[in-house]
Scaffold this active site. Structure first.
Site, short mmCIF file in Angstrom:
data_model
loop_
_atom_site.label_atom_id
_atom_site.label_comp_id
_atom_site.label_asym_id
_atom_site.label_seq_id
_atom_site.Cartn_x
_atom_site.Cartn_y
_atom_site.Cartn_z
N ASP A 190 0.82 -1.09 -0.01
CA ASP A 190 -0.13 -0.18 -0.11
C ASP A 190 0.84 1.30 0.17
OD1 ASP A 190 -2.25 1.85 1.14
OD2 ASP A 190 -3.26 -0.05 0.81
N HIS A 228 -3.74 5.40 4.19
CA HIS A 228 -4.42 4.08 3.70
C HIS A 228 -3.92 2.66 4.11
CE1 HIS A 228 -5.96 1.78 0.20
NE2 HIS A 228 -7.15 2.37 0.39
N SER A 400 -11.58 -1.04 -0.17
CA SER A 400 -10.40 -0.87 0.55
C SER A 400 -10.37 -1.57 1.91
CB SER A 400 -9.88 0.47 0.53
OG SER A 400 -9.08 0.77 -0.54
#
Ligand SMILES: *[C@@H]1O[C@H](CO)[C@@H](O)[C@H](O)[C@H]1NC(C)=O
Ligand SMILES: *[C@@H]1O[C@H](CO)[C@@H](O)[C@H](O)[C@H]1NC(C)=O
Length: 834
Positions: A190, A228, A400
């Site tokens: 990520d 994230h 996600s």
């Protein structure tokens, strides 16, 4: 306490540095080349020859190496290869072995377009109703038994939902058994991972971590929106402590590989995607090509090879587990089958449902989606760790956030059964997933489970999956069967029609392929079209199960159709695979003067072998795998199965109804293509009356019963044989005259017939010898049919709208269609009606 952690980190980081790494890449000053060479040639020799600098081996990819040169607009390797070819043509260079001959594959690296993170900003709305007091009481008891004191545990509804009891991943019963992810490592690929977060530092695994953006050992989040990866990591492995909440597998190790925060090439992504594959067990990937409803993008060759390598060699040969977020483009008609990561057979694709088990507007549907789990929507989102020493967020969402919940569940499963292969994991996920009563195109599959394109096999239930894993018998090694290239080369009718092509798989073919039962199917196809977004493709299996491989996309104006694109479906797990597989291509947008041709297709069945001891590993994929369009395949084929000019037999007059909705909770019953009826069982929550039986051949004979189907088939076969014989006769007559005429100009003859079908017609001949010749005849025959037949026009009653939409705007349009069955109803459209 903290000091100790830092010390730990320092040692681990040092250990990671010791591991062999390529020198950092600098894309501003240098070009990089990935080259696959024969083992007999030394990379330094090749480097010297090409005046490149040898950087080192390309991670775990065997015989792949990385070279660099100062930035230059030319492709040095390609230029050298062209030059050598030229010299050879002029015979200025001896034909003997040259160092360049050892190159199997070479690719000058291009900086990739950035992947999209698959989070969406959750809408804020009214929260769900007041908590259920009994549920709160139980939650507190559980927390106290497990010694969970994390401050936001009670907000983490995806773990234990007190407002909508049951709408969670059902994990506490697993934790109660002491199964918390011990000994399992998940790697979040990520934008970084905040290993200094109090919630993650205990479980952080530096050795499995790397930063491919800044070429450092630790995946430090640096950009302002590098949150994230940390949020995803928290969902998986946030520790049981006094910071934020807990992860699904709160005693697992977590590593981070950073690729989303800067320029990378395929080399970097290939290295990232199987980084430390003996230590990292599961790769969590909540990103992918843009979810804009117009992108169609697959991983490059190096990345695909890196995934295959990990699946074959990672985790001690049991295979790395890949988890991909399905994608957030549903609102713009996007479909996870247009994304080569989510539709890889090697990845488990996880979509989202909201806390009310509803389809959130963003979560993409597709036939490659295996399961769903909770995420944002309906006024709440996922509560997890954030970047910062002790920071939390209540705003993690999109697919996600769903993917990492899947990763957490799989980590628990791996603790219970470390010996599971990557395919065992997929079987367990689909067999233990729970279908729920939100209306969708739920259809009973051969595996006995309900499948919906919207929700896959349903929602993950950690308890159910771990329990099933405990007594699971490992599947036998993988086997596969490839059909020949099926040549269609026919105009796709516009509007409510479709063009179908059939390939019959025989028991004998599968036996020869050591193939016992189907798991994944992939279908590679070529369609030339002036507007890609107009197309839809479905695949009907011998048992009548329909996979919607492709659906129309409103924003996809690409004027090129599909070029060797591979679609995937998980809807056929457990099928025998024997019988007719029918692919149906439609142009669902009539009247826009955008038309096209269905060129060819090839079906691949992937599944379990009959005799595991005879199974072999799939050869590493090459970029030439599908270059053999015009070659005759070796598979013997049923003599009458294919080669039938597509759409010219009575069997082609039928297309399924494509009503995109279906009464709530009704399960379509399925009629087998051969006339046998497979009854569908009622759903647990079914209240509506049984759906009318769905006929395989509903149009234009919507009321035909099974026996009539059989009649049609027989009639069709007879008609076909007669027409075939007549056509063959005519062809032979014409061809002989033509050959007599053209006998002195063989070249012209080739031009006339050269691009006709070969392999499918070759199948008609049934004999290996002389196939090519007969194939041409078959091709002629095929064309002879073309002008006369309208029967390829497979009608569907939907009128002008595309089938299988999942968009709200279609709701009203189809609301009036209640009562009709449809295997391919759009889940969300029906969902909203509840
Ligand atoms: C959820 O877990 C409980 C045990 O905690 C179990 O009794 C129940 O059957 C599980 N649900 C499913 C669908 O397996
Ligand atoms: C498959 O379809 C062909 C016609 O296309 C037919 O002749 C054959 O019997 C079918 N096979 C099965 C198993 O239904």
């Amino acid at each position: 306490m903290r000091i100790l952690h830092f010390w730990n980190l320092a040692t681990l980081a040092a250990a990671a540095t010791l591991a062999a790494h390529l020198p950092p890449r600098n894309y501003a000053s240098h070009d990089y080349y990935a080259i696959h060479i024969s083992p007999s040639t030394s990379p330094s020799e090749l480097a010297a020859h090409l005046e490149l600098t040898y950087e080192g081996p390309l991670g775990a990819l065997e015989h792949h190496h990385v070279f660099k040169a100062p930035k230059h607009e030319n492709d040095i390797v390609d230029d050298a290869q062209q030059e050598l070819k030229k010299l050879r043509r002029k015979r200025e260079v001896a034909a003997e072995h040259h160092p360049l001959d050892s190159i199997h594959f070479a690719q000058k690296q291009k900086v990739k377009a950035r992947h999209w993170k698959r989070s969406v900003i959750p809408e804020r709305q009214e929260r769900a109703g007041p908590p259920v007091t009994d549920a709160i009481k139980f939650q507190r008891e559980v927390a106290s038994k497990l010694d969970i004191k994390d401050p936001i545990f009670e907000e983490q509804w995806h773990l234990f939902n007190v407002k909508n009891p049951g709408n969670d991943v059902n994990v506490t019963g697993v934790w109660m058994q002491g199964i918390t992810g011990k000994g399992v490592t998940a790697c979040v690929v990520d934008d970084g991972l905040d290993y200094m977060s109090a919630d993650l530092m205990d479980n952080f695994f530096a050795e499995g971590s790397h930063d491919y953006n800044d070429h450092e050992d630790l995946p430090t989040p640096k950009l302002s929106d590098d949150r994230h990866g940390t949020r995803c990591a928290g969902e998986i492995a946030a520790g049981r402590n006094d910071a934020c909440g807990v992860g699904l597998a709160y005693d697992s190790r977590i590593s981070g590989v950073r690729i989303l925060s800067g320029d990378i090439t395929d080399i970097d992504e290939a290295l990232a995607i199987n980084y430390e594959m003996q230590q990292n067990d599961i790769y969590s990937c909540s990103w992918g090509p843009p979810d804009d409803g117009k992108t169609m993008q697959a991983p490059g060759t190096l990345i695909e090879r890196a995934m295959v390598t990990a699946v074959q060699q990672g985790r001690g040969g049991k295979g790395s587990i890949y988890v991909f977020a399905a994608g957030n483009g549903a609102a713009s008609d996007d479909n996870c089958n247009f994304d080569g990561y989510t539709n890889s057979i090697y990845s488990i694709t996880v979509g989202a449902i909201d806390k009310s088990n509803q389809h959130p507007y963003y979560s993409e549907a597709c036939s490659a989606q295996l399961v769903v789990t909770y995420s944002s929507g309906g006024g709440d989102a996922i509560h997890t760790t954030d970047v910062g020493a002790n920071k939390c967020t209540s705003q993690h969402g999109g697919t996600s956030a769903a993917g990492p919940i899947g990763v957490g569940v799989f980590a628990l499963v791996l603790e219970a059964r470390p010996d599971l292969t990557w395919r065992d994991m997929q079987w367990l996920a689909l067999l233990s997933a729970v279908s729920f009563d939100t209306p969708s195109d739920w259809t009973k599959t051969a595996s006995g489970r309900m499948f919906s394109h919207q929700f896959g096999y349903g929602k993950l239930d950690a308890y159910a999956m771990v329990e099933m894993a405990k007594s699971w018998k490992n599947v036998k090694p993988q086997a596969w069967f490839y059909s020949p290239w099926m040549h269609v080369r026919k105009e796709i009718p516009e509007g409510d029609k479709g063009l179908a092509s059939v390939f019959e798989v025989t028991a004998d073919m599968l036996k020869k392929a050591n193939f016992e039962r189907v798991e994944h199917i992939t279908l590679t196809m070529n369609v030339d079209h002036q507007r890609r977004g107009d197309l839809s493709v479905e695949l009907r299996s011998p048992s009548g199960m329909v996979s919607h491989l492709s659906t129309a996309r409103i924003h996809d104006d690409e004027p090129s159709g599909y070029s060797d694109w591979t679609f995937m479906s998980v809807a056929h797990f457990g099928e025998a695979g024997i019988g007719n597989w029918t692919v149906i291509v439609k142009d669902v947008k009539p009247g826009n003067l955008k038309t096209g041709v269905f060129t060819d297709w090839r079906l691949r069945l992937w599944g379990e072998s009959i005799d595991g001891s005879k199974a072999k590993l799939r050869p590493i994929p090459t970029n030439h795998d599908d270059d053999d369009h015009d070659m005759i395949d070796d598979h013997p084929a049923h003599t009458t199965s294919v080669a039938i000019p597509t759409g010219t037999t009575p069997t082609m007059t039928s297309l399924p109804d494509d009503h995109p909705d279906r009464p709530v909770n009704q399960r379509p019953s399925q009629t087998l293509a051969n006339g046998g009826v497979q009854t569908a069982s009622a759903a647990p929550s079914a209240t509506a009356s049984a759906a009318p039986a769905e006929n395989f051949l509903p149009n234009p004979f919507p009321t035909f019963g099974v026996s009539k189907h059989t009649q049609i088939w027989i009639y069709g076969a007879l008609a076909l044989i007669i027409v075939f014989i007549a056509g063959l006769g005519a062809y032979l007559f014409i061809a002989r005259r033509k050959r007599m005429k053209d006998s002195r100009d063989a070249y012209e003859f080739e031009v006339l017939d050269g691009d006709e079908d070969r392999d499918d017609a070759g199948l008609l001949s049934g004999a290996a010898g002389g196939r090519k010749k007969r194939a041409k005849r078959g091709g002629e025959l095929y064309d002879a049919f073309a002008g006369e037949s309208d029967e390829d026009l497979l009608s569907d009653e939907d009128g002008d709208e595309g089938p299988y939409r999942d968009q709200e705007r279609y709701n009203e349009k189809f609301a009036a269609d209640e009562g009709s069955d449809a295997e391919n109803s759009g889940g969300s459209s029906a969902g909203k009606r509840q």
